[in-house]
Design a protein around this motif. Sequence first.
Motif, PDB file in Angstrom:
ATOM      1  N   GLU A   1       0.822  -1.212   0.000  1.00  0.00           N
ATOM      2  CA  GLU A   1       0.000   0.000   0.000  1.00  0.00           C
ATOM      3  C   GLU A   1       0.852   1.256   0.000  1.00  0.00           C
ATOM      4  OE1 GLU A   1      -3.502   2.086   2.734  1.00  0.00           O
ATOM      5  OE2 GLU A   1      -2.821   0.033   3.173  1.00  0.00           O
ATOM      6  N   ASP A   2       1.950   1.246   0.751  1.00  0.00           N
ATOM      7  CA  ASP A   2       2.850   2.398   0.806  1.00  0.00           C
ATOM      8  C   ASP A   2       3.541   2.622  -0.536  1.00  0.00           C
ATOM      9  OD1 ASP A   2       2.187   2.806   3.453  1.00  0.00           O
ATOM     10  OD2 ASP A   2       3.848   1.579   4.211  1.00  0.00           O
ATOM     11  N   ALA A   3       3.925   1.531  -1.182  1.00  0.00           N
ATOM     12  CA  ALA A   3       4.585   1.629  -2.485  1.00  0.00           C
ATOM     13  C   ALA A   3       3.641   2.237  -3.517  1.00  0.00           C
ATOM     14  CB  ALA A   3       5.056   0.252  -2.942  1.00  0.00           C
ATOM     15  N   VAL A   4       2.384   1.805  -3.495  1.00  0.00           N
ATOM     16  CA  VAL A   4       1.388   2.358  -4.417  1.00  0.00           C
ATOM     17  C   VAL A   4       1.221   3.852  -4.172  1.00  0.00           C
ATOM     18  CG1 VAL A   4      -1.075   2.386  -4.970  1.00  0.00           C
ATOM     19  CG2 VAL A   4       0.133   0.207  -4.769  1.00  0.00           C
ATOM     20  N   LYS A   5       1.156   4.244  -2.906  1.00  0.00           N
ATOM     21  CA  LYS A   5       0.994   5.649  -2.552  1.00  0.00           C
ATOM     22  C   LYS A   5       2.160   6.477  -3.077  1.00  0.00           C
ATOM     23  CE  LYS A   5       0.304   8.746   1.393  1.00  0.00           C
ATOM     24  NZ  LYS A   5       0.203   8.847   2.875  1.00  0.00           N
ATOM     25  N   ARG A   6       3.383   5.973  -2.921  1.00  0.00           N
ATOM     26  CA  ARG A   6       4.553   6.707  -3.397  1.00  0.00           C
ATOM     27  C   ARG A   6       4.571   6.797  -4.922  1.00  0.00           C
ATOM     28  NH1 ARG A   6      10.204   5.354  -0.472  1.00  0.00           N
ATOM     29  NH2 ARG A   6      10.774   7.025  -1.939  1.00  0.00           N
ATOM     30  N   TYR A   7       4.123   5.730  -5.569  1.00  0.00           N
ATOM     31  CA  TYR A   7       4.073   5.721  -7.036  1.00  0.00           C
ATOM     32  C   TYR A   7       3.067   6.760  -7.529  1.00  0.00           C
ATOM     33  CZ  TYR A   7       3.794   3.991 -11.831  1.00  0.00           C
ATOM     34  OH  TYR A   7       3.831   3.883 -13.210  1.00  0.00           O
ATOM     35  N   VAL A   8       1.912   6.840  -6.891  1.00  0.00           N
ATOM     36  CA  VAL A   8       0.883   7.806  -7.266  1.00  0.00           C
ATOM     37  C   VAL A   8       1.387   9.225  -7.045  1.00  0.00           C
ATOM     38  CG1 VAL A   8      -1.400   8.714  -6.661  1.00  0.00           C
ATOM     39  CG2 VAL A   8      -1.056   6.245  -6.885  1.00  0.00           C
ATOM     40  N   GLU A   9       2.054   9.460  -5.924  1.00  0.00           N
ATOM     41  CA  GLU A   9       2.605  10.784  -5.636  1.00  0.00           C
ATOM     42  C   GLU A   9       3.645  11.178  -6.679  1.00  0.00           C
ATOM     43  OE1 GLU A   9       4.117  10.311  -1.712  1.00  0.00           O
ATOM     44  OE2 GLU A   9       2.168  10.696  -0.725  1.00  0.00           O
ATOM     45  N   ASN A  10       4.473  10.226  -7.082  1.00  0.00           N
ATOM     46  CA  ASN A  10       5.484  10.491  -8.101  1.00  0.00           C
ATOM     47  C   ASN A  10       4.819  10.807  -9.447  1.00  0.00           C
ATOM     48  OD1 ASN A  10       8.460  10.170  -9.070  1.00  0.00           O
ATOM     49  ND2 ASN A  10       7.317   8.838 -10.451  1.00  0.00           N
ATOM     50  N   ASN A  11       3.773  10.057  -9.769  1.00  0.00           N
ATOM     51  CA  ASN A  11       3.044  10.286 -11.010  1.00  0.00           C
ATOM     52  C   ASN A  11       2.438  11.689 -11.033  1.00  0.00           C
ATOM     53  OD1 ASN A  11       1.950   9.386 -13.543  1.00  0.00           O
ATOM     54  ND2 ASN A  11      -0.026   9.084 -12.560  1.00  0.00           N
TER      55      ASN A  11
END
Length: 300
Positions: A3-13
Amino acid sequence: MFEDAVKRYVENNNQMYKDGIFRKETYISHESMIRKLVGYNESRDVPITYLYQLDRLFCNDFLDYIHLTLGNSPLYRNNCLVFIKAFCTFCVEKGLMNENPAKGVKPYKRNLIEKRRKVIPPAIVRQIGEHLLRHDKHFLLACYLLYYCCVRPIEQTRLKLQYFNLKDCTLTIPAEDSKNRRTQTVTLPKKVILLMLDLGVFNNPPHFYLFSNELLPGSVQIDRRLITIRWSRLKKELKLDDDYTFYSLKDTGITEMLEKNLSNISVRDQARHSSLAVTDIYTQRRKKADKHIVDLDGAL
């Protein structure tokens, strides 16, 4: 944590889009893909919680979910593979994973994926042209730009009137608006120019988009799907083969140019083929209008 990895990926996007590195359609595509990944995980009997659980089996199961369960095309399955590899690469670069588990997953071979579009016979192309000339000249212009100039739908939504040079019979698409991010110039056949003049598009401010609301010139950039929706409506009106996609006009136009014995170099420049980077090594790219294409009058 997954879940944290997805959140960081979305923030980067989000940040890449705000910084102008990602275009809107790229940003939207990434958002859609990550939602599908999260949706797949939630649909599992036992969703993964930790990133180490995102292994090669998970990746393959995700792709089967996309292709078989959701019924998407093999080509879309390949696009999702590109995404899952990119997501895992992001996690590796951020120190969240030790290696990319999707690295060894193979895409379906492109030559095994049937291309669902085909060249349109001249008689049907003429039928399309005659119908649109009577009922929808602005969409006819969109068809002309794809057929004669190979301007893709997404690029058509970015075209501004200032990109057209009537004196030189050219259209220059800036790098920021070109799909391959290269500034490129194509030839405008007289037939296209005459239709534009007939529609009075150049009576509008030069900063206006060529196609805005209702495909009329305006200040609002439209979604490319509005153009393809028009094509779908046209197919129903004329009862055309489902395999005749809007992009079929590009294939048909290129085929006709070659059949009219235009040089491969002329066609290469007009179509802005993906092989241009290689052919540019041997042949200087065209900077002026091609006199043969200026007088081109095809079936459409």
